[in-house]
Design a protein around this motif. Structure first.
Motif, PDB file in Angstrom:
ATOM      1  N   GLN A 250     -45.810   0.152 -86.302  1.00  0.00           N
ATOM      2  CA  GLN A 250     -44.933  -1.001 -86.177  1.00  0.00           C
ATOM      3  C   GLN A 250     -43.466  -0.602 -86.011  1.00  0.00           C
ATOM      4  O   GLN A 250     -42.594  -1.481 -85.938  1.00  0.00           O
ATOM      5  N   ARG A 251     -43.195   0.683 -85.914  1.00  0.00           N
ATOM      6  CA  ARG A 251     -41.802   1.142 -85.863  1.00  0.00           C
ATOM      7  C   ARG A 251     -40.994   0.484 -84.742  1.00  0.00           C
ATOM      8  O   ARG A 251     -39.884  -0.009 -84.991  1.00  0.00           O
ATOM      9  N   PRO A 252     -41.486   0.450 -83.494  1.00  0.00           N
ATOM     10  CA  PRO A 252     -40.677  -0.163 -82.429  1.00  0.00           C
ATOM     11  C   PRO A 252     -40.343  -1.625 -82.703  1.00  0.00           C
ATOM     12  O   PRO A 252     -39.194  -2.046 -82.537  1.00  0.00           O
ATOM     13  N   ALA A 253     -41.353  -2.405 -83.123  1.00  0.00           N
ATOM     14  CA  ALA A 253     -41.118  -3.831 -83.373  1.00  0.00           C
ATOM     15  C   ALA A 253     -40.175  -4.024 -84.552  1.00  0.00           C
ATOM     16  O   ALA A 253     -39.289  -4.894 -84.521  1.00  0.00           O
TER      17      ALA A 253
ATOM     18  N   GLN B 157     -36.757  -4.498-103.281  1.00  0.00           N
ATOM     19  CA  GLN B 157     -36.807  -3.107-102.825  1.00  0.00           C
ATOM     20  C   GLN B 157     -37.360  -2.967-101.416  1.00  0.00           C
ATOM     21  O   GLN B 157     -37.056  -2.004-100.713  1.00  0.00           O
ATOM     22  N   SER B 158     -38.178  -3.916-100.970  1.00  0.00           N
ATOM     23  CA  SER B 158     -38.770  -3.816 -99.636  1.00  0.00           C
ATOM     24  C   SER B 158     -37.794  -4.213 -98.529  1.00  0.00           C
ATOM     25  O   SER B 158     -38.084  -4.021 -97.358  1.00  0.00           O
ATOM     26  N   TRP B 159     -36.621  -4.744 -98.905  1.00  0.00           N
ATOM     27  CA  TRP B 159     -35.652  -5.160 -97.909  1.00  0.00           C
ATOM     28  C   TRP B 159     -34.813  -3.979 -97.436  1.00  0.00           C
ATOM     29  O   TRP B 159     -34.676  -2.974 -98.132  1.00  0.00           O
ATOM     30  N   PHE B 160     -34.241  -4.120 -96.243  1.00  0.00           N
ATOM     31  CA  PHE B 160     -33.340  -3.111 -95.685  1.00  0.00           C
ATOM     32  C   PHE B 160     -31.898  -3.606 -95.828  1.00  0.00           C
ATOM     33  O   PHE B 160     -31.557  -4.678 -95.338  1.00  0.00           O
TER      34      PHE B 160
ATOM     35  N   ASP C 145     -28.063   4.399 -87.825  1.00  0.00           N
ATOM     36  CA  ASP C 145     -28.402   4.081 -89.214  1.00  0.00           C
ATOM     37  C   ASP C 145     -29.725   3.337 -89.354  1.00  0.00           C
ATOM     38  O   ASP C 145     -30.535   3.650 -90.230  1.00  0.00           O
ATOM     39  N   LEU C 146     -29.950   2.336 -88.504  1.00  0.00           N
ATOM     40  CA  LEU C 146     -31.178   1.551 -88.641  1.00  0.00           C
ATOM     41  C   LEU C 146     -32.420   2.400 -88.397  1.00  0.00           C
ATOM     42  O   LEU C 146     -33.418   2.271 -89.114  1.00  0.00           O
ATOM     43  N   ALA C 147     -32.363   3.268 -87.405  1.00  0.00           N
ATOM     44  CA  ALA C 147     -33.505   4.142 -87.134  1.00  0.00           C
ATOM     45  C   ALA C 147     -33.776   5.044 -88.324  1.00  0.00           C
ATOM     46  O   ALA C 147     -34.940   5.281 -88.696  1.00  0.00           O
ATOM     47  N   ARG C 148     -32.709   5.546 -88.933  1.00  0.00           N
ATOM     48  CA  ARG C 148     -32.899   6.408 -90.104  1.00  0.00           C
ATOM     49  C   ARG C 148     -33.472   5.629 -91.283  1.00  0.00           C
ATOM     50  O   ARG C 148     -34.331   6.148 -92.020  1.00  0.00           O
ATOM     51  N   LEU C 149     -33.037   4.383 -91.462  1.00  0.00           N
ATOM     52  CA  LEU C 149     -33.585   3.562 -92.535  1.00  0.00           C
ATOM     53  C   LEU C 149     -35.075   3.303 -92.320  1.00  0.00           C
ATOM     54  O   LEU C 149     -35.882   3.409 -93.254  1.00  0.00           O
ATOM     55  N   VAL C 150     -35.444   2.965 -91.089  1.00  0.00           N
ATOM     56  CA  VAL C 150     -36.842   2.690 -90.774  1.00  0.00           C
ATOM     57  C   VAL C 150     -37.684   3.948 -90.947  1.00  0.00           C
ATOM     58  O   VAL C 150     -38.779   3.908 -91.521  1.00  0.00           O
ATOM     59  N   ASP C 151     -37.184   5.078 -90.480  1.00  0.00           N
ATOM     60  CA  ASP C 151     -37.940   6.323 -90.598  1.00  0.00           C
ATOM     61  C   ASP C 151     -38.117   6.728 -92.062  1.00  0.00           C
ATOM     62  O   ASP C 151     -39.178   7.260 -92.449  1.00  0.00           O
TER      63      ASP C 151
ATOM     64  N   ARG D 111     -38.358   4.643 -94.539  1.00  0.00           N
ATOM     65  CA  ARG D 111     -39.372   3.750 -95.090  1.00  0.00           C
ATOM     66  C   ARG D 111     -40.765   4.170 -94.625  1.00  0.00           C
ATOM     67  O   ARG D 111     -41.728   4.138 -95.405  1.00  0.00           O
ATOM     68  N   ILE D 112     -40.873   4.593 -93.362  1.00  0.00           N
ATOM     69  CA  ILE D 112     -42.165   5.044 -92.841  1.00  0.00           C
ATOM     70  C   ILE D 112     -42.637   6.297 -93.577  1.00  0.00           C
ATOM     71  O   ILE D 112     -43.835   6.480 -93.814  1.00  0.00           O
ATOM     72  N   ALA D 113     -41.700   7.155 -93.957  1.00  0.00           N
ATOM     73  CA  ALA D 113     -42.067   8.355 -94.716  1.00  0.00           C
ATOM     74  C   ALA D 113     -42.709   7.976 -96.049  1.00  0.00           C
ATOM     75  O   ALA D 113     -43.611   8.665 -96.532  1.00  0.00           O
ATOM     76  N   ASP D 114     -42.255   6.859 -96.626  1.00  0.00           N
ATOM     77  CA  ASP D 114     -42.830   6.385 -97.890  1.00  0.00           C
ATOM     78  C   ASP D 114     -44.095   5.559 -97.663  1.00  0.00           C
ATOM     79  O   ASP D 114     -45.004   5.563 -98.506  1.00  0.00           O
ATOM     80  N   VAL D 115     -44.132   4.843 -96.520  1.00  0.00           N
ATOM     81  CA  VAL D 115     -45.271   3.977 -96.209  1.00  0.00           C
ATOM     82  C   VAL D 115     -45.758   4.312 -94.794  1.00  0.00           C
ATOM     83  O   VAL D 115     -45.405   3.635 -93.822  1.00  0.00           O
ATOM     84  N   PRO D 116     -46.553   5.362 -94.637  1.00  0.00           N
ATOM     85  CA  PRO D 116     -46.980   5.805 -93.297  1.00  0.00           C
ATOM     86  C   PRO D 116     -47.698   4.739 -92.488  1.00  0.00           C
ATOM     87  O   PRO D 116     -47.705   4.794 -91.255  1.00  0.00           O
TER      88      PRO D 116
END
Length: 216
Positions: free
Chosen positions: A51-54, A18-21, A33-39, A41-46
Protein backbone atom coordinates in the motif's frame (compact mmCIF):
# COMPACT_ATOMS: atom_id res chain seq x y z
CA UNK A 1 1.91 30.82 16.47
CA UNK A 2 4.73 32.96 17.72
CA UNK A 3 5.01 35.24 20.69
CA UNK A 4 7.64 37.29 22.47
CA UNK A 5 5.65 38.50 25.48
CA UNK A 6 6.92 36.90 28.69
CA UNK A 7 4.49 34.53 30.36
CA UNK A 8 2.14 33.87 27.44
CA UNK A 9 2.13 30.79 25.19
CA UNK A 10 4.11 30.89 21.99
CA UNK A 11 3.04 27.46 20.79
CA UNK A 12 0.84 24.48 21.53
CA UNK A 13 1.06 20.72 21.72
CA UNK A 14 -1.46 18.18 20.48
CA UNK A 15 -1.48 14.42 20.85
CA UNK A 16 -2.69 12.08 18.14
CA UNK A 17 -2.97 8.26 18.15
CA UNK A 18 0.28 6.36 17.52
CA UNK A 19 -0.96 5.12 14.14
CA UNK A 20 -1.20 8.68 12.82
CA UNK A 21 1.52 10.46 10.84
CA UNK A 22 2.68 13.85 12.16
CA UNK A 23 4.70 16.07 9.87
CA UNK A 24 5.98 19.57 9.34
CA UNK A 25 3.76 21.04 6.62
CA UNK A 26 6.54 23.01 4.91
CA UNK A 27 9.00 20.11 4.87
CA UNK A 28 6.35 17.60 3.81
CA UNK A 29 5.78 19.44 0.54
CA UNK A 30 9.45 20.14 -0.22
CA UNK A 31 11.53 17.24 1.06
CA UNK A 32 11.40 13.47 1.31
CA UNK A 33 10.05 13.56 4.86
CA UNK A 34 6.77 11.82 4.01
CA UNK A 35 8.51 8.98 2.19
CA UNK A 36 10.79 8.48 5.17
CA UNK A 37 7.83 8.46 7.56
CA UNK A 38 6.00 5.89 5.44
CA UNK A 39 9.09 3.71 5.07
CA UNK A 40 9.68 3.80 8.82
CA UNK A 41 6.10 2.66 9.41
CA UNK A 42 6.48 -0.12 6.83
CA UNK A 43 9.61 -1.30 8.64
CA UNK A 44 7.43 -1.76 11.74
CA UNK A 45 4.41 -3.09 9.83
CA UNK A 46 5.65 -4.94 6.70
CA UNK A 47 2.07 -5.77 5.68
CA UNK A 48 1.72 -2.14 4.57
CA UNK A 49 4.37 -2.44 1.85
CA UNK A 50 1.92 -3.13 -1.03
CA UNK A 51 0.00 0.00 0.00
CA UNK A 52 3.04 2.29 0.02
CA UNK A 53 2.23 4.17 -3.24
CA UNK A 54 -1.40 4.82 -2.28
CA UNK A 55 -0.46 5.78 1.28
CA UNK A 56 2.25 8.18 0.15
CA UNK A 57 -0.02 9.77 -2.47
CA UNK A 58 -2.77 10.35 0.08
CA UNK A 59 -0.43 11.90 2.64
CA UNK A 60 1.05 14.19 0.00
CA UNK A 61 -2.43 15.37 -0.98
CA UNK A 62 -3.25 16.13 2.65
CA UNK A 63 0.08 17.96 3.14
CA UNK A 64 -0.45 20.05 0.01
CA UNK A 65 -3.97 20.97 1.12
CA UNK A 66 -2.66 21.92 4.56
CA UNK A 67 -0.07 24.20 3.01
CA UNK A 68 -2.57 25.86 0.65
CA UNK A 69 -4.90 26.58 3.53
CA UNK A 70 -2.13 27.93 5.77
CA UNK A 71 -2.08 25.24 8.48
CA UNK A 72 0.64 25.50 11.13
CA UNK A 73 0.31 21.83 12.10
CA UNK A 74 -0.93 18.70 10.36
CA UNK A 75 -1.30 15.02 11.13
CA UNK A 76 -3.18 12.29 9.31
CA UNK A 77 -4.09 8.65 9.35
CA UNK A 78 -4.60 6.48 6.32
CA UNK A 79 -5.38 2.92 7.31
CA UNK A 80 -5.82 1.35 3.91
CA UNK A 81 -7.46 -2.07 4.17
CA UNK A 82 -7.94 -4.34 1.17
CA UNK A 83 -11.62 -4.92 0.43
CA UNK A 84 -12.81 -1.95 2.50
CA UNK A 85 -12.64 1.82 2.65
CA UNK A 86 -10.20 1.70 5.57
CA UNK A 87 -9.96 4.89 7.61
CA UNK A 88 -8.79 8.27 6.39
CA UNK A 89 -8.77 11.31 8.68
CA UNK A 90 -6.69 14.40 9.27
CA UNK A 91 -6.17 17.17 11.78
CA UNK A 92 -4.99 20.65 10.83
CA UNK A 93 -4.38 23.55 13.16
CA UNK A 94 -4.72 27.16 12.03
CA UNK A 95 -3.73 30.34 13.84
CA UNK A 96 -5.26 33.72 13.04
CA UNK A 97 -4.78 37.13 14.59
CA UNK A 98 -8.49 37.29 15.29
CA UNK A 99 -10.56 40.44 15.28
CA UNK A 100 -8.86 43.80 15.99
CA UNK A 101 -11.13 44.29 19.01
CA UNK A 102 -10.28 41.72 21.69
CA UNK A 103 -13.94 41.69 22.76
CA UNK A 104 -14.76 40.07 19.43
CA UNK A 105 -12.40 37.16 20.17
CA UNK A 106 -14.27 35.80 23.19
CA UNK A 107 -15.89 32.38 22.86
CA UNK A 108 -19.34 33.99 22.95
CA UNK A 109 -18.43 36.38 20.14
CA UNK A 110 -16.84 33.64 18.05
CA UNK A 111 -19.84 31.33 18.53
CA UNK A 112 -22.13 34.14 17.41
CA UNK A 113 -20.21 34.42 14.13
CA UNK A 114 -20.76 30.77 13.16
CA UNK A 115 -24.13 29.79 11.73
CA UNK A 116 -25.74 26.51 12.75
CA UNK A 117 -27.35 24.54 9.92
CA UNK A 118 -30.29 22.20 10.49
CA UNK A 119 -30.39 19.02 8.44
CA UNK A 120 -33.36 18.85 6.10
CA UNK A 121 -32.94 15.11 5.55
CA UNK A 122 -30.49 12.34 6.47
CA UNK A 123 -28.27 13.11 3.50
CA UNK A 124 -28.06 16.88 3.73
CA UNK A 125 -25.18 18.80 5.37
CA UNK A 126 -25.69 20.04 8.95
CA UNK A 127 -23.78 22.00 11.59
CA UNK A 128 -24.07 22.55 15.34
CA UNK A 129 -22.32 25.26 17.35
CA UNK A 130 -21.70 24.91 21.09
CA UNK A 131 -19.42 26.32 23.78
CA UNK A 132 -17.39 23.66 25.57
CA UNK A 133 -15.04 23.48 28.54
CA UNK A 134 -11.60 22.09 27.69
CA UNK A 135 -8.49 21.56 29.84
CA UNK A 136 -7.01 24.69 28.20
CA UNK A 137 -10.16 26.75 28.71
CA UNK A 138 -13.49 27.49 27.08
CA UNK A 139 -13.80 27.03 23.34
CA UNK A 140 -16.29 27.01 20.49
CA UNK A 141 -16.96 23.59 19.03
CA UNK A 142 -18.48 23.25 15.59
CA UNK A 143 -19.60 19.81 14.45
CA UNK A 144 -21.26 18.71 11.28
CA UNK A 145 -21.22 17.19 7.85
CA UNK A 146 -19.83 19.64 5.31
CA UNK A 147 -20.20 19.39 1.54
CA UNK A 148 -17.56 20.44 -0.97
CA UNK A 149 -17.66 20.22 -4.73
CA UNK A 150 -14.12 20.08 -6.13
CA UNK A 151 -14.19 19.76 -9.90
CA UNK A 152 -17.97 19.65 -9.73
CA UNK A 153 -18.01 16.40 -7.73
CA UNK A 154 -20.00 16.53 -4.47
CA UNK A 155 -18.03 15.17 -1.49
CA UNK A 156 -19.37 15.05 2.08
CA UNK A 157 -17.03 15.01 5.07
CA UNK A 158 -17.38 14.73 8.83
CA UNK A 159 -15.84 17.93 10.21
CA UNK A 160 -15.19 19.18 13.73
CA UNK A 161 -13.65 22.57 14.46
CA UNK A 162 -12.57 23.76 17.89
CA UNK A 163 -11.89 27.49 18.07
CA UNK A 164 -9.90 28.59 21.09
CA UNK A 165 -8.85 32.13 22.03
CA UNK A 166 -5.09 32.16 22.64
CA UNK A 167 -4.14 33.51 26.09
CA UNK A 168 -2.74 37.03 26.10
CA UNK A 169 -5.04 38.24 23.29
CA UNK A 170 -2.82 36.56 20.73
CA UNK A 171 -5.50 35.55 18.28
CA UNK A 172 -7.52 32.39 17.80
CA UNK A 173 -6.47 28.79 17.27
CA UNK A 174 -8.69 26.52 15.17
CA UNK A 175 -8.23 22.75 15.47
CA UNK A 176 -9.93 21.14 12.46
CA UNK A 177 -10.45 17.38 12.19
CA UNK A 178 -12.09 15.83 9.16
CA UNK A 179 -12.82 12.51 7.50
CA UNK A 180 -14.82 11.41 4.46
CA UNK A 181 -16.44 8.52 6.37
CA UNK A 182 -19.84 10.07 7.07
CA UNK A 183 -21.33 6.63 7.77
CA UNK A 184 -19.42 6.47 11.07
CA UNK A 185 -19.84 10.12 12.03
CA UNK A 186 -20.68 9.43 15.69
CA UNK A 187 -17.57 7.31 16.23
CA UNK A 188 -15.44 9.91 14.47
CA UNK A 189 -16.78 12.71 16.66
CA UNK A 190 -15.75 10.69 19.73
CA UNK A 191 -12.24 10.37 18.30
CA UNK A 192 -12.12 14.04 17.26
CA UNK A 193 -13.21 15.09 20.77
CA UNK A 194 -10.44 13.02 22.32
CA UNK A 195 -7.74 14.45 20.04
CA UNK A 196 -8.89 18.06 20.43
CA UNK A 197 -9.03 17.80 24.21
CA UNK A 198 -5.30 16.98 24.36
CA UNK A 199 -4.46 20.53 23.27
CA UNK A 200 -2.06 22.24 25.68
CA UNK A 201 -0.28 25.58 25.64
CA UNK A 202 3.51 25.75 25.50
CA UNK A 203 5.86 28.71 25.96
CA UNK A 204 8.39 27.25 23.55
CA UNK A 205 7.89 25.52 20.24
CA UNK A 206 9.14 21.93 20.67
CA UNK A 207 11.87 20.55 18.42
CA UNK A 208 9.15 18.30 17.03
CA UNK A 209 5.68 19.68 16.42
CA UNK A 210 4.20 17.54 19.16
CA UNK A 211 5.93 16.80 22.45
CA UNK A 212 4.31 13.38 22.61
CA UNK A 213 2.66 11.13 20.08
CA UNK A 214 0.46 8.81 22.09
CA UNK A 215 -3.13 7.76 22.02
CA UNK A 216 -5.45 10.40 23.55
Amino acid sequence: MSATTTGVPSWFTLRVPQSWFEFDVWRATRTGDLARLVDARIADVPQLRPQRPALLTLLREIAERAERQGAVYCAATAELVDGSDGLVASVMVFHTDGAPNAADNTVEAIAGQVTAVASTDRRSPWRTVTIVEMPVGRAVRVRGVERAEPDGVSIDSVVMQTLIPVPGDRGVLNVVLSSPHVDIADELFDLFDAVSDTLAWSRDRPDQLSVTNSSP
